[in-house]
Design a protein around this motif. Structure first.
Motif, PDB file in Angstrom:
ATOM      1  N   LEU A   1       0.889  -1.282  -0.063  1.00  0.00           N
ATOM      2  CA  LEU A   1       0.073  -0.030  -0.013  1.00  0.00           C
ATOM      3  C   LEU A   1       0.855   1.303  -0.005  1.00  0.00           C
ATOM      4  O   LEU A   1       0.852   2.281   0.894  1.00  0.00           O
ATOM      5  CB  LEU A   1      -0.795  -0.033   1.242  1.00  0.00           C
ATOM      6  CG  LEU A   1      -2.139   0.878   1.186  1.00  0.00           C
ATOM      7  CD1 LEU A   1      -2.920   0.688   0.055  1.00  0.00           C
ATOM      8  CD2 LEU A   1      -2.813   1.008   2.460  1.00  0.00           C
TER       9      LEU A   1
ATOM     10  N   GLU B   1       0.445   3.675  -1.707  1.00  0.00           N
ATOM     11  CA  GLU B   1      -0.194   4.995  -1.848  1.00  0.00           C
ATOM     12  C   GLU B   1      -0.414   5.562  -0.447  1.00  0.00           C
ATOM     13  O   GLU B   1      -0.476   6.816  -0.385  1.00  0.00           O
ATOM     14  CB  GLU B   1      -1.702   4.518  -2.007  1.00  0.00           C
ATOM     15  CG  GLU B   1      -2.582   5.446  -2.214  1.00  0.00           C
ATOM     16  CD  GLU B   1      -4.171   5.058  -2.760  1.00  0.00           C
ATOM     17  OE1 GLU B   1      -4.205   3.928  -3.136  1.00  0.00           O
ATOM     18  OE2 GLU B   1      -4.786   6.077  -3.154  1.00  0.00           O
ATOM     19  N   VAL B   2      -0.284   4.915   0.590  1.00  0.00           N
ATOM     20  CA  VAL B   2      -0.521   5.421   1.876  1.00  0.00           C
ATOM     21  C   VAL B   2       1.094   5.599   2.554  1.00  0.00           C
ATOM     22  O   VAL B   2       1.554   6.383   3.109  1.00  0.00           O
ATOM     23  CB  VAL B   2      -1.363   4.934   2.807  1.00  0.00           C
ATOM     24  CG1 VAL B   2      -1.261   5.183   4.303  1.00  0.00           C
ATOM     25  CG2 VAL B   2      -2.737   4.767   2.426  1.00  0.00           C
ATOM     26  N   ASN B   3       1.732   4.187   2.465  1.00  0.00           N
ATOM     27  CA  ASN B   3       2.810   3.940   3.338  1.00  0.00           C
ATOM     28  C   ASN B   3       4.258   4.521   2.829  1.00  0.00           C
ATOM     29  O   ASN B   3       5.086   4.752   3.539  1.00  0.00           O
ATOM     30  CB  ASN B   3       2.992   2.363   3.560  1.00  0.00           C
ATOM     31  CG  ASN B   3       1.801   1.796   4.375  1.00  0.00           C
ATOM     32  OD1 ASN B   3       1.325   2.602   5.261  1.00  0.00           O
ATOM     33  ND2 ASN B   3       1.409   0.622   3.950  1.00  0.00           N
TER      34      ASN B   3
ATOM     35  N   SER C   1       4.271   7.478   1.664  1.00  0.00           N
ATOM     36  CA  SER C   1       4.085   8.936   1.811  1.00  0.00           C
ATOM     37  C   SER C   1       4.060   9.569   3.300  1.00  0.00           C
ATOM     38  O   SER C   1       3.619  10.651   3.518  1.00  0.00           O
ATOM     39  CB  SER C   1       2.649   9.458   1.163  1.00  0.00           C
ATOM     40  OG  SER C   1       2.670   8.816  -0.123  1.00  0.00           O
ATOM     41  N   GLN C   2       4.993   8.750   3.937  1.00  0.00           N
ATOM     42  CA  GLN C   2       4.580   9.102   5.410  1.00  0.00           C
ATOM     43  C   GLN C   2       5.729  10.065   5.901  1.00  0.00           C
ATOM     44  O   GLN C   2       5.538  10.885   6.764  1.00  0.00           O
ATOM     45  CB  GLN C   2       4.979   7.717   6.345  1.00  0.00           C
ATOM     46  CG  GLN C   2       3.838   6.862   6.296  1.00  0.00           C
ATOM     47  CD  GLN C   2       2.567   7.350   6.968  1.00  0.00           C
ATOM     48  OE1 GLN C   2       2.443   7.657   7.910  1.00  0.00           O
ATOM     49  NE2 GLN C   2       1.702   7.663   5.854  1.00  0.00           N
TER      50      GLN C   2
ATOM     51  N   ASP D   1       7.965  13.545   5.472  1.00  0.00           N
ATOM     52  CA  ASP D   1       7.700  14.642   4.884  1.00  0.00           C
ATOM     53  C   ASP D   1       8.692  15.079   3.623  1.00  0.00           C
ATOM     54  O   ASP D   1       8.445  15.641   2.832  1.00  0.00           O
ATOM     55  CB  ASP D   1       7.921  15.898   5.956  1.00  0.00           C
ATOM     56  CG  ASP D   1       7.148  15.980   6.859  1.00  0.00           C
ATOM     57  OD1 ASP D   1       5.771  15.615   6.484  1.00  0.00           O
ATOM     58  OD2 ASP D   1       6.952  16.647   7.885  1.00  0.00           O
TER      59      ASP D   1
ATOM     60  N   LYS E   1       8.157  15.060  -0.195  1.00  0.00           N
ATOM     61  CA  LYS E   1       7.082  14.347  -0.795  1.00  0.00           C
ATOM     62  C   LYS E   1       7.259  13.770  -2.099  1.00  0.00           C
ATOM     63  O   LYS E   1       6.819  14.371  -2.994  1.00  0.00           O
ATOM     64  CB  LYS E   1       5.834  15.074  -0.704  1.00  0.00           C
ATOM     65  CG  LYS E   1       5.518  15.791   0.587  1.00  0.00           C
ATOM     66  CD  LYS E   1       5.332  15.021   1.802  1.00  0.00           C
ATOM     67  CE  LYS E   1       4.237  13.959   1.746  1.00  0.00           C
ATOM     68  NZ  LYS E   1       4.220  13.165   2.934  1.00  0.00           N
TER      69      LYS E   1
ATOM     70  N   LEU F   1       3.500  15.419  -4.631  1.00  0.00           N
ATOM     71  CA  LEU F   1       2.583  15.679  -3.750  1.00  0.00           C
ATOM     72  C   LEU F   1       2.871  17.004  -2.837  1.00  0.00           C
ATOM     73  O   LEU F   1       2.422  17.218  -1.920  1.00  0.00           O
ATOM     74  CB  LEU F   1       2.497  14.493  -2.752  1.00  0.00           C
ATOM     75  CG  LEU F   1       2.290  12.938  -3.409  1.00  0.00           C
ATOM     76  CD1 LEU F   1       2.191  12.118  -2.344  1.00  0.00           C
ATOM     77  CD2 LEU F   1       0.963  12.982  -4.206  1.00  0.00           C
TER      78      LEU F   1
ATOM     79  N   ALA G   1       3.614  21.013  -1.909  1.00  0.00           N
ATOM     80  CA  ALA G   1       3.054  22.178  -2.203  1.00  0.00           C
ATOM     81  C   ALA G   1       3.998  23.188  -2.848  1.00  0.00           C
ATOM     82  O   ALA G   1       3.588  24.419  -3.264  1.00  0.00           O
ATOM     83  CB  ALA G   1       2.346  22.757  -0.905  1.00  0.00           C
TER      84      ALA G   1
ATOM     85  N   LYS H   1       3.829  27.556  -4.175  1.00  0.00           N
ATOM     86  CA  LYS H   1       2.453  27.537  -4.397  1.00  0.00           C
ATOM     87  C   LYS H   1       2.340  27.571  -6.086  1.00  0.00           C
ATOM     88  O   LYS H   1       1.663  28.276  -6.612  1.00  0.00           O
ATOM     89  CB  LYS H   1       1.464  28.524  -3.912  1.00  0.00           C
ATOM     90  CG  LYS H   1       1.561  28.643  -2.519  1.00  0.00           C
ATOM     91  CD  LYS H   1       0.537  27.849  -1.981  1.00  0.00           C
ATOM     92  CE  LYS H   1       0.296  27.552  -0.320  1.00  0.00           C
ATOM     93  NZ  LYS H   1      -0.406  26.376   0.042  1.00  0.00           N
TER      94      LYS H   1
ATOM     95  N   LEU I   1      -0.879  22.654  -8.417  1.00  0.00           N
ATOM     96  CA  LEU I   1      -1.146  21.357  -7.685  1.00  0.00           C
ATOM     97  C   LEU I   1      -0.571  20.194  -8.581  1.00  0.00           C
ATOM     98  O   LEU I   1      -0.699  19.728  -9.699  1.00  0.00           O
ATOM     99  CB  LEU I   1      -2.392  21.158  -7.643  1.00  0.00           C
ATOM    100  CG  LEU I   1      -3.231  22.068  -6.667  1.00  0.00           C
ATOM    101  CD1 LEU I   1      -4.596  21.787  -6.589  1.00  0.00           C
ATOM    102  CD2 LEU I   1      -2.363  22.436  -5.669  1.00  0.00           C
TER     103      LEU I   1
END
Lengths: 667, 188
Positions: free
Chosen positions: A254, A256-258, A260-261, A263, A330, A350, A352, A393, A396
């Motif tokens: 995963l 997708e989640v793991n 991106s933990q 910073d 990220k 991901l 900013a 900024k 996105l």
């Protein structure tokens, strides 16, 4: 009645609207039809485009060639996928091109292009392409637009950060997207032992300056991260390579989640000059591996596949000052180096903001040991110490950045579907334009070189909902062409693409168009089964193998009557195109062949293998419209039962009906 | 019928104007691209596909404040993209907890950047079902700020201030309806 009335009104209004439309825009050019300023992309019939656009084909495994600014598609070059159209990967000569340590792999996922460079500029010799799935690199000869070589990459899986190139084409790189257990290790391990057992690899593949031939000079063993993209340093940063890494968490599920933990992930800076020194000093260890190296010979018109068994590996633990990690927000995707070589732009997809690192500051940080600890023994540079600044900024989902050579950078924004132009010196956003929709890569002619040509920017979009006439569930991907010669970017053309383009490069037409090969000289053809004239055509049987030395010239095949073939025979049609005239290929196809046609260039020999499956007459013919008598360019092959004693006969023009009867069937 | 006639007239006038622009050869990029596609990805006509996060929010009576804010912050097209997105979607009642004056201020053009910052703090790129979330886990949101998840007795909270009261799968991600508005950490 009411409806009728309404319709009439509508028609009237529409007509008057059209009239207005016509009046106000007279037949100027193709302009307003596209909405953009189409006159700038219009290339009149018979005129040439300014640039060749060499475009990755993504999941079609091939490379496409378009003209810029017209967007016209010229060619799809077969690279990693079989191409039934030409017989690439089907003919006996080209099958070895798709050989790997896993056997024949007739497809791949082709993502990035690197054009050869000399002194940081395009030299127009070769295009390199990566195979993402079964890790491979290909070299395309830009005088023939054909694949000359394919090299498999060991210790790797998902050759994504590839094939980026150094400024004198010293190396192209191949860094693994998936970290995996190494090829000489027992890979039969629990997947959740990723952290212990999975390693990353970066391959430095040398390019022979004369022949272009690729060779894995060395690999660098790295922590088990995912490598995403890469760029070579240039100018002042020549000798360095920069790789974006994600999944510094070393997650094995995963992502997708793991993944991106944290910073920050990293940009890995590789001092490859240092690596060369270590290699020379004998610091590399020989590792036993297995990978295929496939080379196409233009004289024998045949590819050979060699399985290689060794690779030299540098371990960072033995090689201090070779690798450094720069923290990067990220999951960085693109990492791009500006034309001066000073700035390294990393796009955290991901993130900013877009961090821009300074090569000078990086060198100072290394000298000052401005480190923030280590990651798997590799020094981590302090973020601020290497940072030139951040573009705040920008939009996105920043992905990739190209340069115009005038101090501007252009970054694609996937999530906000736009291209953002910003100034490298002060990091201010200067302009933004929408893309339709969901842009991935972007390309500026010469954009990755030390001397970009600027002028145009091409956006490669993933989504085209509502942009073209719809074609069911699957829609085309698209390219969008922008004029970037002024301060503001202007959309001038929107065209559909083949496959799914990822990265692309564009090169001035003048560098390629005058050195195109037109024919292969028949006297230089050293194919073992060449027939250099119709007098050399023949059929020979060796056991159950039958070799047909066939020739093709407008407008007949020799031989065109073949008898004495038996069921179960393996028949090899070695077809030589005797033409010595540009743009006159002949094709060869045979009823019931389980492969594809072969397309034979002038002076070339290609072989179609076919097994006779049942008694009967098998027609064959030329498939490429070659002449007014193309439709006459055909022949017959007679297949008899396995035990039959029909003699082996072959001829053209002589096998006529017996004078006395109409039945020519022999018993 | 009047409506149809009206739109045809409008169409023809657009044609007319776009021609003029082209004739002038100095039309700005925005006018041209607006002619090509006035709406962006959110205006793609498609009633057959599953609804994306924007369409779901638009169709929810409880999210009219959020939708108005997304429009004001120009985020509607971005959130109609392939994503995938996890949108923490405060209800109207959640927005009602914010002082009206603050909300009104955020909706002003001059405060668009601040509004974008707040709304982007409600979006994660990635599709997160609540069962994928772990107690104490942080996620880095589109604006760059982190949120922290707490998970106790099946109850999922964000930043200990807003509770997930419903989760709605969307074609391009998932919406977690929350009962509070999330405020980005100030020291970003």
């Amino acid at each position: 009645m009411k409806r009728y009335y309404f319709k009439t009104h509508v028609v009237l209004i529409m007509t008057s609207a059209c009239l207005l439309f016509l009046q106000s825009c007279k037949p100027k050019t193709a302009q307003s039809a596209a909405g953009g300023d189409a006159s700038k992309s219009y290339v009149a019939p018979g005129k040439y485009d300014e640039f060749y656009n060499i475009v990755s084909g993504g999941f079609n495994g091939q490379v496409a060639v378009y003209g810029i600014p017209s967007g016209r598609l010229f060619r799809i070059i077969p690279v990693f996928s079989q191409a039934a159209e030409s017989g690439y990967g089907f003919s006996e000569e080209t099958k070895p091109m798709l050989n790997t340590s896993h056997g024949f792999v007739p497809w791949d996922d082709q993502h990035h292009i690197a054009l050869s460079q000399t002194k940081g500029e395009h030299d127009g010799r070769w295009a390199f392409a990566n195979g993402n799935n079964t890790p491979r690199l290909a070299r395309i000869d830009l005088t023939t637009f054909r694949t000359s070589e394919i090299l498999e990459i060991p210790n790797s899986a998902g050759n994504h950060a590839s094939p980026f190139i150094t400024e004198n084409s010293e190396y192209i790189v191949a860094a693994t997207r998936f970290s995996v257990p190494l090829d000489d290790q027992n890979g039969d391990v629990p997947i959740n032992t990723y952290k212990q057992n999975f390693k990353g690899s970066i391959s430095f593949v040398s390019v022979n300056p004369t022949s272009g031939e690729m060779n894995i000079a060395f690999q660098i063993r790295t922590p088990g991260v995912n490598f995403d993209l890469s760029r070579a340093g240039k100018g002042k940063s020549h000798g360095w390579f920069f790789f974006s890494c994600y999944n510094s968490e070393k997650a094995n599920t995963l992502l997708e989640v793991n993944a991106s933990q944290k910073d920050k992930d990293f940009v890995m800076a590789v001092n490859w000059k240092k690596a060369e020194e270590y290699l020379k000093a004998g610091k590399a260890k020989k590792q036993s591996v297995k990978y295929a190296h496939n080379v196409y010979d233009e004289n024998t018109h045949t590819a050979t596949s060699t399985i290689k068994t060794e690779v030299m590996v540098l371990d960072p633990a033995d090689c201090p000052e070779m690798l450094y990690l720069i923290p990067c927000p990220k999951s960085p995707h693109g990492t791009d180096v500006d034309p001066t070589g000073e700035y390294i732009v990393a796009s955290g997809k991901l993130a900013a903001s877009i961090p821009v690192f300074s090569f000078t500051k990086l060198q100072k940080a290394i000298a000052d040991k401005a480190f923030d600890g280590e990651y798997d023994g590799i020094p981590v540079i302090k973020y601020e110490a290497a940072l030139h600044g951040e573009v705040a900024k920008p939009g996105l989902g920043p992905l990739h950045t190209e340069f115009d050579g005038k101090g501007n950078a252009y970054t694609s924004m996937f999530v906000s579907s736009e291209v953002v132009k910003w100034s490298i010196s002060d990091l201010k956003v200067l302009d933004r334009v929408p893309t339709y929709y969901s842009i991935g890569h972007l390309s500026i002619p010469g954009g990755p070189t030390a001397k970009p040509h600027g002028k145009y920017l091409i956006a490669y979009n993933k989504i085209t909902k509502d942009r073209y006439l719809p074609t069911g569930p699957e829609l085309t991907q698209s390219a969008q062409l922008y004029d970037i010669s002024g301060e503001k970017m202007k959309l001038i053309l929107d065209f559909p693409t083949t496959g799914e383009p990822h990265y692309a490069e564009a090169i001035p037409a003048s560098l390629l168009m005058n050195k195109q090969r037109k024919i292969y000289k028949i006297e230089e053809n050293t194919h073992p089964y060449v027939a250099k004239g119709e007098g050399q055509s023949r059929v020979e049987r060796k056991g159950n193998q039958v070799h047909v030395w066939m020739t093709a010239i407008r407008s007949h095949l020799t031989p065109d009557n073949i008898e004495g073939i038996k069921v179960g025979d393996e028949v090899y049609f070695h077809v030589t195109n005797l033409e010595q005239d540009w743009d006159v290929p002949h094709g060869f196809a045979l009823k019931g062949a389980n492969t594809a046609e072969i397309l034979i260039m002038p002076g070339e020999t290609q072989t179609l293998k076919w097994v006779a499956d049942k008694p009967g007459i098998v027609p064959f013919y030329c498939t490429d419209f070659c002449s007014a008598l193309h439709q006459e360019m055909q022949g017959y092959l007679r297949v008899s039962p396995a035990g039959s004693n029909v003699p082996l006969l072959f001829s053209t023009g002589t096998n006529k009906p017996a004078v006395t009867g109409t039945d020519t069937t022999k018993k | 019928m009047k409506k149809i006639l009206g739109s045809i007239l409008l169409l023809s006038s657009i044609f007319f104007f776009s021609c003029n622009d082209a004739a002038k050869e100095s039309g700005t990029t925005t006018t041209e691209t607006e002619t090509i596609n006035p709406g962006g990805q959110s205006s793609v006509k498609d009633d057959e596909s599953a609804k994306d996060v924007v369409k779901i929010a638009v169709g929810s009576a409880d999210h009219s404040t959020l939708v108005a804010a997304l429009k004001q912050a120009d985020l509607v097209n971005s959130l109609s993209n392939a994503g995938p997105f996890t949108v923490f979607a405060p209800t109207n009642a959640a927005f009602d907890k914010v002082p009206k004056e603050t909300l009104d201020n955020l909706m002003k053009d001059e405060n668009k950047a601040q509004l974008q910052d707040i709304l982007q703090y409600h979006v994660y790129v990635g599709s997160l079902k609540t069962e994928m979330m772990e107690d104490g886990q942080t996620f880095n949101q589109v604006n760059g700020g982190n949120i922290t998840i707490t998970k106790k007795d099946g109850k999922v909270m964000v930043n200990n201030s807003a509770t997930v009261i419903a989760s709605i799968p969307a074609s391009n991600g998932i919406i977690h309806v929350i009962d509070g508005v999330l405020l980005p950490p100030a020291n970003k």
